[in-house]
Write a protein that holds these residues in place. Structure first.
Motif, PDB file in Angstrom:
ATOM      1  N   TRP A  18       0.804  -1.211   0.000  1.00 59.82           N
ATOM      2  CA  TRP A  18       0.000   0.000   0.000  1.00 59.82           C
ATOM      3  C   TRP A  18       0.844   1.271   0.000  1.00 59.82           C
ATOM      4  O   TRP A  18       0.558   2.205  -0.751  1.00 59.82           O
ATOM      5  N   ILE A  31      -5.880   0.918  -6.761  1.00 63.94           N
ATOM      6  CA  ILE A  31      -6.264  -0.219  -5.938  1.00 63.94           C
ATOM      7  C   ILE A  31      -5.112  -1.214  -6.012  1.00 63.94           C
ATOM      8  O   ILE A  31      -4.799  -1.719  -7.099  1.00 63.94           O
ATOM      9  N   VAL A 347      -5.389   0.497 -11.342  1.00 63.13           N
ATOM     10  CA  VAL A 347      -5.122  -0.647 -10.479  1.00 63.13           C
ATOM     11  C   VAL A 347      -3.631  -0.963 -10.517  1.00 63.13           C
ATOM     12  O   VAL A 347      -2.975  -0.803 -11.551  1.00 63.13           O
ATOM     13  N   THR A 373     -12.658  -4.624  -1.904  1.00 63.89           N
ATOM     14  CA  THR A 373     -11.439  -4.155  -2.567  1.00 63.89           C
ATOM     15  C   THR A 373     -11.279  -4.818  -3.925  1.00 63.89           C
ATOM     16  O   THR A 373     -11.000  -4.154  -4.939  1.00 63.89           O
ATOM     17  N   GLU A 376     -13.873  -3.512  -6.440  1.00 62.48           N
ATOM     18  CA  GLU A 376     -13.518  -2.199  -6.977  1.00 62.48           C
ATOM     19  C   GLU A 376     -12.431  -2.328  -8.043  1.00 62.48           C
ATOM     20  O   GLU A 376     -12.509  -1.695  -9.112  1.00 62.48           O
ATOM     21  N   GLY A 377     -11.435  -3.161  -7.788  1.00 60.44           N
ATOM     22  CA  GLY A 377     -10.363  -3.343  -8.756  1.00 60.44           C
ATOM     23  C   GLY A 377     -10.841  -3.988 -10.051  1.00 60.44           C
ATOM     24  O   GLY A 377     -10.481  -3.542 -11.155  1.00 60.44           O
TER      25      GLY A 377
END
Length: 392
Positions: A18, A31, A347, A373, A376-377
């Motif tokens: 991250w 993401i 992404v 998560t 969304e990706g």
């Protein structure tokens, strides 16, 4: 609360996955579905053991004692039907470190070492950095499933010193069958080649497949095999730096242990030892729930990608929490594909080019995250492809 759906903010925790986005991808507005660690907390028993150890307050040199070793051998027996005496075990901070040290201990500069591309990126540097030569035995993609080219492997092994084997295979997700493993073992014995086998993903196996440690096969292959394992992938402990090596051949083990001493890796991290023992003793139920979660994520991602993007083909993994996606039909060169995923889809994925020949049109997706998560990706990828009209 289901810890596998509980979103915990990993930003500003020095997380490579991250907090490393800006450095790796040039932006942190992505993401992250790349580097192979999980967004799930470790088993409660591990967290409790670490807290108790931390509260003791003294962090001197720590032994990997008989109790820890027995925990490991019991796990291997219970999960993989592999009987490993404690004297076969050696320890190092990580599997890649172990591979480096085994290559230095058991081969010489200029020796040929075979890898089966596309394959785990560090394999390349583990060979090159020590002055050994990479020889590729490319995997063959047939009817949506990768296979070993045994005829080519037989030819390449004639001049090789070692085969660096990935089982289960990262990134293509194969869990090799007993028949395939027996063929690999037979060819290594035929050509007197050392077998170095990375089995770090051995506990992450989907229903319908079974991991077999290649050194557990009968017929003598164990005498020329070094196996690399760790709880790090299974229980999300990579940052705690603890792994183990299994070597039956006493002469080979002495050379590896000597290399461990030379490199200054005699002692493991205190917390790594604590976490490893707790995970192997108490983590089985957690692992069962993990695999249920990852299986559902796998099926979701494959269905969404293939239903919404006709022509995109996803290799269905038999093991690991990684998804290998064939983007050939997008018609993009490898660097343009990587750029598209960053700039258009927003992404962070692993580009297939980093896994060697055969990986160029692929992207690798990490499934070990909360469904929200992943959703969304995946939606970002689907929308970006549709908006760019790449499949028309």
């Amino acid at each position: 609360m289901n810890i596998f759906q509980d979103i915990r903010n990993r930003k500003n925790t020095k997380s490579a996955k991250w907090d490393g986005l800006q450095e790796v991808f040039g932006t942190d507005d992505l993401i992250p579905l790349w580097v192979a660690d999980m967004d799930f907390p470790a088993p409660d028993a591990v967290v409790t053991a670490l807290k108790e150890r931390a509260e003791h307050g003294i962090f001197g040199y720590t032994l990997v004692d008989e109790e820890v070793k027995q925990t490991i051998t019991k796990w291997l027996k219970r999960r993989h039907k592999w009987l490993v005496p404690e004297q076969w075990l050696s320890f190092s901070p990580g599997v890649v470190t172990s591979i480096d040290m085994a290559i230095q201990a058991l081969t010489s500069p200029g020796d040929e070492i075979i890898i089966q591309t596309p394959v785990y990126t560090p394999f390349f540097n583990s060979i090159r950095n020590h002055g050994r030569q990479i020889v590729e035995n490319p995997l063959v993609l047939k009817d949506g499933r990768y296979e070993i080219d045994f005829e080519n492997l037989d030819e390449k092994l004639k001049n090789a010193k070692a085969l660096l084997f990935c089982s289960p295979h990262n990134p293509v997700g194969r869990v090799w069958t007993q028949e395939e493993l027996e063929k690999v073992a037979s060819l290594c014995q035929k050509h007197s080649v050392t077998l170095l086998t990375d089995e770090i993903h051995c506990d992450l196996i989907y229903e319908g497949s079974r991991h077999i440690p290649i050194a557990s096969l009968p017929g003598g292959i164990s005498k020329r095999t070094v196996t690399f394992m760790s709880p790090s992938k299974t229980f999300n402990l990579a940052g705690l730096q603890a792994s183990f090596i299994v070597t039956e051949n006493a002469a080979m083990k002495r050379k590896i242990d000597n290399q461990i001493l030379i490199q200054g890796h005699k002692n493991l991290n205190t917390m790594g030892i604590t976490a490893m023992q707790a995970a192997f003793e108490h983590g089985e139920e957690w692992l069962h729930e993990l695999m249920n979660t990852i299986t559902a994520n796998r099926d979701y991602a494959i269905n969404e990608l293939e239903s919404n993007l006709p022509g995109i083909h996803v290799i269905r993994p038999e093991g690991t929490y990684l998804l290998w996606v064939d983007c050939t039909t997008l018609g993009l060169e490898s660097m343009d594909l990587k750029k598209f995923m960053i700039e258009k889809a927003r992404v962070g994925l692993n580009a297939g080019t980093s896994y060697g020949s055969g990986g160029e049109p692929f992207m690798r997706i990490n499934l070990a995250c909360q469904r929200s998560t992943l959703q969304e990706g995946i939606e970002r990828i689907i929308n970006a492809v549709k908006e760019s009209d790449l499949l028309s």
